[in-house]
Design a protein around this motif. Structure first.
Motif: not given
Length: 401
Positions: A222-241
């Motif tokens: 699983v790939q986890t993309q974590t984005f951070t801006a103005r003290g907040a966080r956003k995540q996106k998870r993808l199954v790559v295999a």
């Protein structure tokens, strides 16, 4: 029209070929040229160049307050990692340059910072590197040409931290209104933490099903993309295999003796950027009917430099051997039989003749025997101590013989 006198305006990189663009890393020099093709003489004001590398994170969230009030909150963050400006063509004060018709080339070169962030395109953010050329002309809108280039920062998995085995265990009580209770347990191990695309992850696992219904094990990267801006966080998870195992019946036990899950061609982990992270996880789970799944997560790092079979020392070999000892067919491996002595596998006459030819400090051929059928078990794993001990024993035999 004067605007139509510019037939072509583009940016090209040195080393590029049709369908294959160069890839850069931190500390390298980026070189190329700006191509300008004119159908007739043109008066120019200036030709400027700008290179930029930017990490951009952006997403929006809708929130509701009560039954009729709603508002949208935007989160955005930008981090520049490359910023270079240059003037390729500039007239004097108050002057205008007139270029003749034909093709013109303006070379450029600049140095990248020593440490960069790998190029990336994600759900709520990106890491992009661009070169933009701007052509200024009197009384005419500026003409722009842009070139995107790729940066991949090297990430070597041949380090002690990334060669260390990863293991874990979990259990869950299965409950269902139509069947009794039972405990489902899961333990799993992989031989290291770091992998490169194309390599196979060997998964060693044990599943014990004490419930009254069959369960099904699965494993995924699983790939986890974590984005951070103005003290907040956003995540996106993808199954790559992913890989699914066979169902484990009630009261049964299943063992995985190194199930191979190949790492697909994905981007490497991004660990050093404060606004954007890309992490990988090996998730081993067991689907339990009527109950939430049993989940075990093992951290992964996807690098760009694959495992070196010799340059990494004995860490990879030792960890793989330990896994085999722990997970091989429910018990320890069979003790390997040592190879026979050289003098025992050749004929008696040849042995006496060979001993006669051996002198102190020099061994003349023939030294190695050719045995058509060798039915002994494979020799034990190589070690420098045992190798030197064999040589010392042979020298002792030569002295005494």
């Amino acid at each position: 029209m004067l605007f139509d006198k510019v037939k072509a305006f583009s940016v090209q990189l040195d080393g590029a070929s049709p369908g294959a663009e160069p890839v850069f890393r931190g500390g390298q020099a980026v070189a190329g040229r700006v191509l300008l093709e004119l159908t007739s003489p043109v008066r120019l004001g200036a030709l400027s160049l700008r290179a930029r590398g930017r990490v951009h994170v952006h997403w929006t969230e809708s929130r509701s307050s009560g039954s009729s009030t709603a508002y949208t909150q935007s989160y955005s963050e930008r981090v520049d990692v490359v910023s270079h400006r240059a003037t390729l063509l500039a007239p004097g004060s108050g002057e205008v340059i007139k270029l003749p018709a034909g093709r013109h080339q303006f070379p450029f070169s600049f140095q990248l910072p020593p440490i960069l962030v790998t190029s990336f395109e994600g759900k709520h953010g990106s890491v992009r590197y661009t070169i933009k050329a701007v052509l200024h002309r009197p009384w005419v809108p500026a003409r722009r040409a842009q070139k995107v280039f790729t940066v991949i920062e090297p990430l070597n998995i041949n380090t002690p931290a990334l060669l260390a085995p990863q293991a874990g265990a979990q259990e869950k009580e299965a409950r269902s209104w139509c069947s009794g209770r039972g405990v489902v347990s899961l333990s799993a191990k992989i031989d290291r933490k770091g992998y490169a695309p194309g390599e196979a992850i060997l998964v060693f696992a044990e599943i014990n099903n004490s419930s009254s219904r069959p369960v099904r094990p699965r494993v995924a990267v699983v790939q986890t993309q974590t984005f951070t801006a103005r003290g907040a966080r956003k995540q996106k998870r993808l199954v790559v295999a992913s890989l699914a195992g066979e169902p484990v019946g009630p009261g049964r036990r299943a063992l995985w003796h190194g199930r191979a899950l190949r790492v697909p061609p994905v981007g490497p982990s991004i660990l050093g950027c404060r606004v954007l992270h890309v992490d990988y996880t090996l998730k081993v789970c067991v689907d339990i009917p009527g109950t939430s799944k049993l989940l075990l997560e093992l951290p992964l790092v996807i690098g760009t430099v694959p495992l070196h079979p010799f340059g990494s020392g004995s860490a990879g070999l030792d960890s793989h051997t330990s896994l085999l000892l722990d997970w091989a067919l429910g018990g320890p491996l069979q003790q390997l039989e040592a190879p026979p002595d050289y003098w025992d596998v050749i004929a008696e006459g040849e042995a006496e003749a060979a001993r006669g030819r051996l002198t102190l400090g020099a061994w003349e051929p023939p030294f190695l025997a050719c045995v058509p059928e060798f039915r002994y078990c494979p020799p034990p794993l190589y070690s420098e101590v045992s190798c030197f001990q064999v040589l010392e024993d042979e020298e002792d035999r030569a002295r005494t013989g």
